[in-house]
Write a protein that holds these residues in place. Structure first.
Motif, PDB file in Angstrom:
ATOM      1  N   LEU A  16      18.419 -19.039 -23.012  1.00  0.00           N
ATOM      2  CA  LEU A  16      17.977 -17.658 -23.230  1.00  0.00           C
ATOM      3  C   LEU A  16      19.126 -16.788 -23.732  1.00  0.00           C
ATOM      4  O   LEU A  16      18.942 -15.956 -24.624  1.00  0.00           O
ATOM      5  N   GLU A  17      20.271 -16.995 -23.162  1.00  0.00           N
ATOM      6  CA  GLU A  17      21.445 -16.248 -23.641  1.00  0.00           C
ATOM      7  C   GLU A  17      21.701 -16.514 -25.116  1.00  0.00           C
ATOM      8  O   GLU A  17      22.005 -15.600 -25.893  1.00  0.00           O
ATOM      9  N   ALA A  20      19.395 -14.643 -27.241  1.00  0.00           N
ATOM     10  CA  ALA A  20      19.734 -13.217 -27.313  1.00  0.00           C
ATOM     11  C   ALA A  20      20.905 -13.000 -28.266  1.00  0.00           C
ATOM     12  O   ALA A  20      20.921 -12.050 -29.052  1.00  0.00           O
ATOM     13  N   GLN A  21      21.864 -13.897 -28.190  1.00  0.00           N
ATOM     14  CA  GLN A  21      23.033 -13.736 -29.060  1.00  0.00           C
ATOM     15  C   GLN A  21      22.725 -14.028 -30.529  1.00  0.00           C
ATOM     16  O   GLN A  21      23.460 -13.604 -31.418  1.00  0.00           O
ATOM     17  N   ASN A  23      20.256 -12.904 -32.013  1.00  0.00           N
ATOM     18  CA  ASN A  23      19.402 -11.829 -32.511  1.00  0.00           C
ATOM     19  C   ASN A  23      20.165 -10.878 -33.415  1.00  0.00           C
ATOM     20  O   ASN A  23      20.373  -9.710 -33.102  1.00  0.00           O
TER      21      ASN A  23
ATOM     22  N   THR B  10      16.016  -8.742 -37.310  1.00  0.00           N
ATOM     23  CA  THR B  10      16.176  -9.103 -35.902  1.00  0.00           C
ATOM     24  C   THR B  10      14.817  -9.099 -35.205  1.00  0.00           C
ATOM     25  O   THR B  10      13.819  -8.616 -35.742  1.00  0.00           O
ATOM     26  N   PRO B  13      14.074  -5.817 -29.247  1.00  0.00           N
ATOM     27  CA  PRO B  13      14.568  -6.068 -27.886  1.00  0.00           C
ATOM     28  C   PRO B  13      13.446  -6.295 -26.877  1.00  0.00           C
ATOM     29  O   PRO B  13      13.594  -7.108 -25.957  1.00  0.00           O
ATOM     30  N   LEU B  16      12.521  -9.856 -26.875  1.00  0.00           N
ATOM     31  CA  LEU B  16      13.481 -10.688 -26.138  1.00  0.00           C
ATOM     32  C   LEU B  16      13.296 -10.515 -24.630  1.00  0.00           C
ATOM     33  O   LEU B  16      13.352 -11.487 -23.869  1.00  0.00           O
ATOM     34  N   GLU B  17      13.108  -9.272 -24.220  1.00  0.00           N
ATOM     35  CA  GLU B  17      12.850  -9.026 -22.792  1.00  0.00           C
ATOM     36  C   GLU B  17      11.629  -9.796 -22.309  1.00  0.00           C
ATOM     37  O   GLU B  17      11.629 -10.394 -21.232  1.00  0.00           O
ATOM     38  N   ALA B  20      12.384 -13.361 -21.805  1.00  0.00           N
ATOM     39  CA  ALA B  20      13.160 -13.579 -20.587  1.00  0.00           C
ATOM     40  C   ALA B  20      12.258 -13.504 -19.353  1.00  0.00           C
ATOM     41  O   ALA B  20      12.387 -14.297 -18.411  1.00  0.00           O
ATOM     42  N   GLN B 242       5.774 -12.891 -26.498  1.00  0.00           N
ATOM     43  CA  GLN B 242       6.220 -12.112 -27.657  1.00  0.00           C
ATOM     44  C   GLN B 242       5.092 -11.264 -28.221  1.00  0.00           C
ATOM     45  O   GLN B 242       5.258 -10.089 -28.545  1.00  0.00           O
TER      46      GLN B 242
END
Lengths: 333, 333, 333, 333
Positions: A16-17, A20-21, A23, B10, B13, B16-17, B20, B242
């Motif tokens: 997951l990290e 995110a990176q 993105n 991109t 956010p 992405l949240e 997660a 998503q």
């Protein structure tokens, strides 16, 4: 407590990290900086130059490979219980435009060379019968058994001698490797494997698998077929990122070790009930309907594998308490 | 400064949240709690019961739909510049098992009813010629032009009268809607659309698109075909998450508004250079080779669309400063 | 009086005789004594070793060849009015598993090298666009025009330089040859043709066509594909017999000369009405609706080729009186 | 003396006569006067309205039918030794675009209802496994065994109750009928058969088979698929003529009676050696390698059917002297 499927497990936090990176703006499709690193990353692992393609499912990896390795009019020798035969909705026929799966028997869903030989010999060499063009094996198999490098090498030699390509479905490749201790190279290209479906999703990935080509002559075709099958994602960097995260510091092996260890903990709880040797992260047990019900009543979720048999699958993220509870429950049956 | 492609943008956010937050154990494939919410979520948006399927690419969405709407021996009427014809590597032929794209002309990559009629009338009604079975339109089109609900309705009526299904490629569906102000329902099923490829990835998604079926009779077939094409991801909840994030509070519309506004800012900078009306998030400009070079020298990245023409694509995350700079640079040419 | 189609003509008596003489017990499929003679017979004609396969239709011959010359994800460059595009019900897509016909323009349904070049140059070299793999030309064309050996050679050289295979649809191959005087070898393999559909049915055959391979490396695949497509007849000797009868003493050339001569007799009756030069056995004329009706009223049957245009096709068995009557009727319009 | 295959037999003289008489100008493809009579002719035989299509091979008849009865993603239940599985080079997968043959066991290559039930019950009702859509049976079977009307009716009822179509491969349909005495109607549509491949070539035809549709709703699709597969011959009248000649005065039944009688003459010579009951025109015998050699030394030609087993096939034109000699030779072993 979930022992149903490693497909139901979580993704590893590092995956997951990495997403995110990733993105940030980058080139679309597989032209991005992360995707560009895959060939090198896998070449390191396999100690030879390979071509690596991300896809989102094992079915896609398997069937893209088979489509390049077998013509529409060819046959693919595989085990009767192989995932490509049993659980992919006929995807091999779709991707290959009609190639035939030629089904073989063998304990633990493993294929023995003699069975391959017999199957080939049983096919008349004329235009009326479908001629085999490829062999597909699964490592670890659908029953959690593994092929050692030496076993694959015998199959690889046999395949070569008969003019057949060799594909390995490695949805649980990591689980096999950590059991055998074989190197990735030894169990694949050094043993004659042409293409490998390298699984990550069952092992902590989110939605990225890899197709590894040891025979780079089919790389261009694979790239085209991936696009043509709708499997070239426009933001491919998010897949590459997952894979690179899994490869970093051997996370893929660590995860597999965790899953396998959990399976071993279950296996030792009931050695006399085991249907197959436990060599990866799957445990098949003989349990009566009554015993089955008792396990479920205690909150354990698993797959009924035909009458009198259940399948337990452990994952990289399996709670050790859960494993201990289930082991105890099995022992207590 | 990137004006190359909305595929390079991109992910939002919130997307992405949502990913997660979806990282928990759940049922595999599309049996999870998030995937189960999709039908309802889209039914709300479309004011009728629909069936919704996540996939990872627009190509998959388009071609699964076409495979269900057109037999292998049928024809699909579409614009000569449609994505399915030009940029999907022949995927429609792969998914449909050989259906034929029958190519139509029209300004802005839009199809006029009279052109559809003429194409159908030009085909002999015998077994020697491929008979049309479906129409596919793109909204917004490949040139950033939109169909109003009324325009689609005329095509829908025409399709129905000729026994043709109607598919809409909505890779930039949101961009079209925020321009026209039409309701999702009015421009789709009320206008005769049977299936919609509802795009998210170009609009802030990570790797989830949706296929929306207004004709639920093909839902079972779509589910099977999705699996068979390797597009049934085992951790589908990460796709559903998503999409739900994009739908929540109208994020999909807000993102499209931002992208479209950026395109308008560019459009007004050079109205005399516009090749097509700017109705979504794409701007096609006539620029000389010299002007092209000057723009690039200032750090703007874009697509050369044939000699003397460039394509600028704006995204939901476009920096307003970049847009202002590019607008000024264009004005100054 | 029939000028509708050479498909409607009779079979030559010698063909029927050959069938009757083949009515003895022999090995099934293509293992019989007559089928075994085909390779030699055609090798003589083409002055090189060729492989020859009987089939029952030109569509089968064309599409088997194309399936071997073009992968499922490849493109086949052909004229927009080619039989494979217009009149084979999408058979090329069926046999190739989805290859794309890339349509070219050109007078008389002939393809010019520059057009092939431009088409290839217009395709981006990436995985998003279908890359061409083969060229297919028709000789004589659908409009009765012919390629000379030199013209084919230029196309063949172009194809080779771009890595494309070259297929010739010779449904009316004989009609082309007797016009140009080229040798079979010069207009085919010496000019770069890899596979030829050698037509007999329009030229006095009953139901046997031949597929000739100059590239023998695809022969085994063609044999398999023929069977797989249901085109390996169990009493194949009756097809081989027809073909051998047609080849004997140059019957195929004599028949073509007769058909072409009839076409010339019509052509000279109305040179100013000709839509295309008459180089084979087809005559396309501009006639008004009223003139059309007058011809029909006199008992002539032909094909309406769009408004203001008719197609007259002459056959090997055309009655010279009929031809004279029609020529006179045309002159009298 | 040939007992190798009924495919190697001669064509009946009346068939040749019919071809000769059909050698006149007529409309091309299947628009001719003879082809137009087929629907009526078969409707008489089947006592209901049917649609009849000529094709040139049983493979084409079988696979065109299956393509219309089973979607690309469906399964076709058939016997493991069925011709479509064993001897058609994967043609069903080609014509259906990838449907799966689901193989069943059963003595004499016959399928028992319980086996069909068990196979269906063994398939999970989800998208991961291929769901059956059709059943195909062969009558008479590959081992010369027949289905009585009552047996087919049970299968037909079972198929209907499970939503499966039912196809009958009748390459030796006539041989089955003359044994059972069932009416053509009783053993087909009245028993639930949707489509029948009605064989003529093994029974005195030259190169014409028929595909009979009891479900006329698929007739248009079959017509298109026939063309698309290259099986719409341009001089189709020569196929129709053969079929009409075979039907006239019951020639098809008379020929089958002759072939079956010859098989019976062989069967009674060695009842203890029979592998299967002899119910049509095939005799499978257990013979040692030495006995096999002795028979061949006497000039008898037949098929080795695995070790210790031979297949004798009798034809409509079998010389009675040859049959008597072979019967005597077998008795004398």
């Amino acid at each position: 407590m979930r022992f149903f499927s490693d497909n139901a497990a979580t993704a590893h936090p590092k995956v997951l990290e990495a997403i995110a990176q990733a993105n940030r703006v980058d080139t679309a499709y597989d032209g991005d900086a992360l995707s560009a690193r895959l060939d090198d990353a896998f070449s390191d692992i396999f100690e030879t130059r390979v071509r690596a393609f991300w896809v989102t499912t094992g079915t896609a990896a398997n069937c893209l490979a088979l489509a390049a390795l077998c013509p529409p009019y060819g046959g693919i020798l595989c085990h009767r219980d192989a995932h490509i035969e049993v659980d992919e909705a006929g995807a091999p026929a779709f991707f290959t435009a009609g190639a035939k799966l030629i089904l073989l028997d063998g304990p633990g869903a493993k294929i023995a060379p003699a069975i391959v030989d017999a199957a080939c010999d049983g096919i008349r060499k004329d235009v009326h019968q479908v001629q085999p063009a490829a062999v597909s094996i699964t490592n670890a198999t659908e029953y959690g058994c593994v092929y050692r490098a030496g076993e694959v090498a015998v199959l690889g030699e046999l395949a070569r001698s008969r003019g057949l390509s060799l594909h390995m479905d490695g949805a649980r490749f990591a689980n096999a490797l950590v059991t055998t201790g074989d190197s990735p190279a030894d169990v694949t290209w050094r043993a004659g494997v042409d293409a490998l479906s390298f699984g990550f999703v069952k092992n902590g990935g989110l939605n990225a698998e890899a197709l590894i080509l040891f025979d780079s002559s089919i790389a261009d075709e694979i790239a085209i077929r991936r696009k043509r099958a709708g499997h070239l994602l426009s933001k491919g960097r998010f897949l590459a990122a997952q894979i690179l995260a899994m490869l970093e510091d051997g996370l893929w092996l660590a995860n597999a070790r965790a899953a396998n260890a959990a399976a071993q903990a279950l296996a030792v709880a009931a050695p006399q009930r085991l249907v197959y040797p436990v060599e990866a992260n799957e445990v098949f047990l003989q349990v009566s309907a009554d015993e089955n019900a008792r396990l479920r009543a205690q909150g354990f979720d698993f797959y009924d594998w035909g009458p009198g048999e259940i399948r337990l699958v452990t994952s990289w993220d399996q709670e050790s308490d859960d494993v201990a509870l289930l082991a105890a429950a099995i022992s207590a049956l």
